[in-house]
Design an enzyme around this catalytic site. Structure first.
Site, short mmCIF file in Angstrom:
data_model
loop_
_atom_site.label_atom_id
_atom_site.label_comp_id
_atom_site.label_asym_id
_atom_site.label_seq_id
_atom_site.Cartn_x
_atom_site.Cartn_y
_atom_site.Cartn_z
N ASN A 47 -51.42 42.53 57.31
CA ASN A 47 -50.41 43.58 57.38
C ASN A 47 -50.82 44.50 58.54
O ASN A 47 -51.69 45.35 58.39
CB ASN A 47 -50.38 44.34 56.05
CG ASN A 47 -49.34 45.43 56.02
OD1 ASN A 47 -48.68 45.71 57.02
ND2 ASN A 47 -49.18 46.06 54.86
N ARG A 49 -40.69 62.33 53.48
CA ARG A 49 -39.32 62.04 53.93
C ARG A 49 -38.30 62.75 53.04
O ARG A 49 -38.46 62.82 51.82
CB ARG A 49 -39.03 60.55 53.88
CG ARG A 49 -39.82 59.74 54.85
CD ARG A 49 -39.32 58.29 54.83
NE ARG A 49 -40.22 57.40 55.55
CZ ARG A 49 -40.75 56.30 55.01
NH1 ARG A 49 -40.47 55.94 53.77
NH2 ARG A 49 -41.55 55.56 55.74
N ARG A 61 -47.06 40.19 56.91
CA ARG A 61 -46.00 41.09 56.47
C ARG A 61 -45.24 41.56 57.70
O ARG A 61 -45.85 42.05 58.66
CB ARG A 61 -46.61 42.29 55.75
CG ARG A 61 -45.54 43.28 55.37
CD ARG A 61 -46.14 44.55 54.83
NE ARG A 61 -45.08 45.45 54.45
CZ ARG A 61 -45.11 46.76 54.67
NH1 ARG A 61 -46.17 47.31 55.23
NH2 ARG A 61 -44.12 47.51 54.30
N LYS A 65 -54.50 45.67 57.74
CA LYS A 65 -55.01 45.39 56.39
C LYS A 65 -55.05 43.89 56.21
O LYS A 65 -54.16 43.19 56.69
CB LYS A 65 -54.02 45.94 55.35
CG LYS A 65 -54.29 47.35 54.92
CD LYS A 65 -53.51 47.64 53.64
CE LYS A 65 -52.76 48.93 53.79
NZ LYS A 65 -51.67 49.13 52.89
N GLU A 104 -48.01 42.95 46.67
CA GLU A 104 -47.28 42.36 47.79
C GLU A 104 -48.10 41.25 48.46
O GLU A 104 -47.54 40.25 48.91
CB GLU A 104 -46.91 43.45 48.80
CG GLU A 104 -45.84 44.37 48.24
CD GLU A 104 -45.76 45.73 48.90
OE1 GLU A 104 -44.81 45.96 49.64
OE2 GLU A 104 -46.67 46.55 48.69
N HIS A 150 -39.25 47.54 50.98
CA HIS A 150 -40.09 47.28 49.79
C HIS A 150 -39.63 46.02 49.05
O HIS A 150 -39.89 45.86 47.86
CB HIS A 150 -40.04 48.45 48.77
CG HIS A 150 -40.63 49.73 49.24
ND1 HIS A 150 -40.10 50.95 48.86
CD2 HIS A 150 -41.69 50.00 50.03
CE1 HIS A 150 -40.82 51.92 49.41
NE2 HIS A 150 -41.78 51.37 50.13
#
Ligand code: AMP
Length: 401
Positions: free
Chosen positions: A7, A240, A90, A14, A383, A179
């Site tokens: 990722n 956000r 990802r 990651k 994930e 997501h």
């Protein structure tokens, strides 16, 4: 089979090496400050953790460090590179082109590049990660798993904004959702835990972390989600704003003398829980401050919970009912208080939370009362496992051809 899951962010990477069949994680880690100086934290299962500054001038150097430590005689978990069967990446944005995970080839790379304008911060970093892996491991099959792909099953009435149609056809303005890998994973696990086929269930999944979104998973497919053209839409989040009246953008630019870019930056990085509370974007800090009587921290929590509650209601409306609600990600997995607050007032949907069962953190559990007509569940997201599974499946299919 062993799959390396990557990722890649703009200055971070990651990784996890895992076996998707046994679900064993052999090692995981994080490279940070790539291109600045470099830091590697490597956590091999059952062995000492490596945590130190390591020179990483670019992503290729970072990948080389990862591969080297995976084979290290003290911190390593494999003896040579042949043990890694495939790499799963990802990728944040797959636009409308990618409805499923795919084996990466030149055409796929062009497709991922064509989505850069839709995710200008994320996709370039993902591309850099893929290219670095290709340079260092040219013979390994690689798979791209997209955050947006699961939501490509949304019908047009859910994904269209009511703006001039040419904004959609000519400029790709529509709701994509994010997501997706997480919503898909937890909905599958929810069906397993409930003991009913996914294809029969209407599940409202709530991914509540620093970024937050809900998804209406009807009979195994995403039919609606709260994030939109960007991850800005929908719920308020750590920093956000979530969905706001679009007219505020120009109004506040005029009032405060901001450029459009600055307004966007404030809505993305200085709003949400941080903006309202003035305390922090982190829910742990907010809960602590609220407990000490900080009213704005309490207000931020109130806004968040209220909006999530309403979203669960709209998931139920979108699906013609709701058989289960799932909580996942940092807040969803850890905060019993917030889960309880969010479920307050949803008894009319046959959702009754059990205070005792809800007193749990970070592990799979059914947290509704035994007599609750519908279920409430806590399911830690995974994930990486989902990416590794898709990678293994596609690589095996490729081998069968
Ligand atoms: P994520 O983006 O999934 O890593 O989630 C990060 C968010 O989870 C942060 O806002 C954390 O404050 C929140 N979080 C983690 N642990 C807890 C906890 N025990 N209580 C409340 N929030 C938590």
């Amino acid at each position: 089979m062993k799959v390396l899951v990557i990722n890649a962010g703009s200055s971070s990477l990651k990784y996890q090496l895992l076996d998707p069949d046994t679900e064993d994680v052999l090692a995981k880690g994080l490279c940070e400050r790539i291109g600045i100086d470099g830091h590697l934290k490597h956590t091999p299962t059952g062995k000492d953790v490596f945590d130190a500054d390591v020179d990483m001038p670019d992503h290729e150097a970072a990948i080389k460090e990862v591969l080297s430590i995976l084979q290290h005689n003290h911190y390593g978990v494999i003896t040579n590179m042949d043990e890694i069967d495939a790499v799963g990446h990802r990728v944040v944005h797959g636009g409308e082109d990618f409805t499923h995970s795919v084996v990466i080839d030149n055409k796929v790379m062009r497709g991922i590049r064509s989505c850069v304008p839709l995710a200008p911060l994320h996709n370039p970093a993902n591309i850099t990660g893929i290219e670095a892996c290709m340079d260092v491991m040219p013979d390994k099959p690689m798979v791209a798993v997209f955050d947006t792909a699961f939501h490509q099953s949304m019908p047009a009435k859910a994904f269209m904004y009511a703006v001039p149609y040419r904004w959609y056809t000519e400029n790709k303005v529509r709701r994509y959702g994010f997501h997706g890998t997480s919503h898909q994973y937890v909905s599958q696990r929810a069906a397993d835990l409930i003991g009913r086929p996914l294809e029969e269930l209407r599940i409202a999944t709530c991914h509540l972390g620093n970024g937050a979104s809900t998804c209406s998973v009807k009979f195994g497919k995403s039919i609606d989600t709260s994030m939109g053209f960007t991850p800005q839409d929908g719920l308020p989040m750590g920093t956000r704003a979530g969905a706001i009246d679009a007219a505020i953008t120009e109004y506040i630019a005029d009032q405060r003398g901001y450029s459009a870019k600055r307004v966007e930056n404030v809505l993305n990085k200085e709003s949400g829980m941080l903006g309202v509370s003035g305390v922090s974007s982190d829910f742990r800090d907010l809960e602590a401050a609220a407990n000490e009587g900080n009213e704005r921290a309490q207000l931020a929590i109130d806004i968040f919970c209220y909006k999530v509650t309403k979203r669960i209601g709209s998931c139920a409306a979108a699906m013609g009912g709701v058989d289960a609600v799932v909580f996942t990600a940092g807040v969803g997995e850890n905060s019993a208080t917030l889960r309880a607050r969010i479920m307050e007032g949803l008894e009319f949907l046959g959702l009754k939370i059990d205070p005792e069962k809800n007193n749990v953190r970070g592990k799979e559990a059914i947290i509704s009362t035994d007599d609750s007509p519908n279920k409430i569940l806590l399911i830690p997201t995974n994930e990486e496992l989902m990416i590794a599974r898709d990678t293994a499946r596609l690589v095996r299919e490729m081998g069968d051809k």
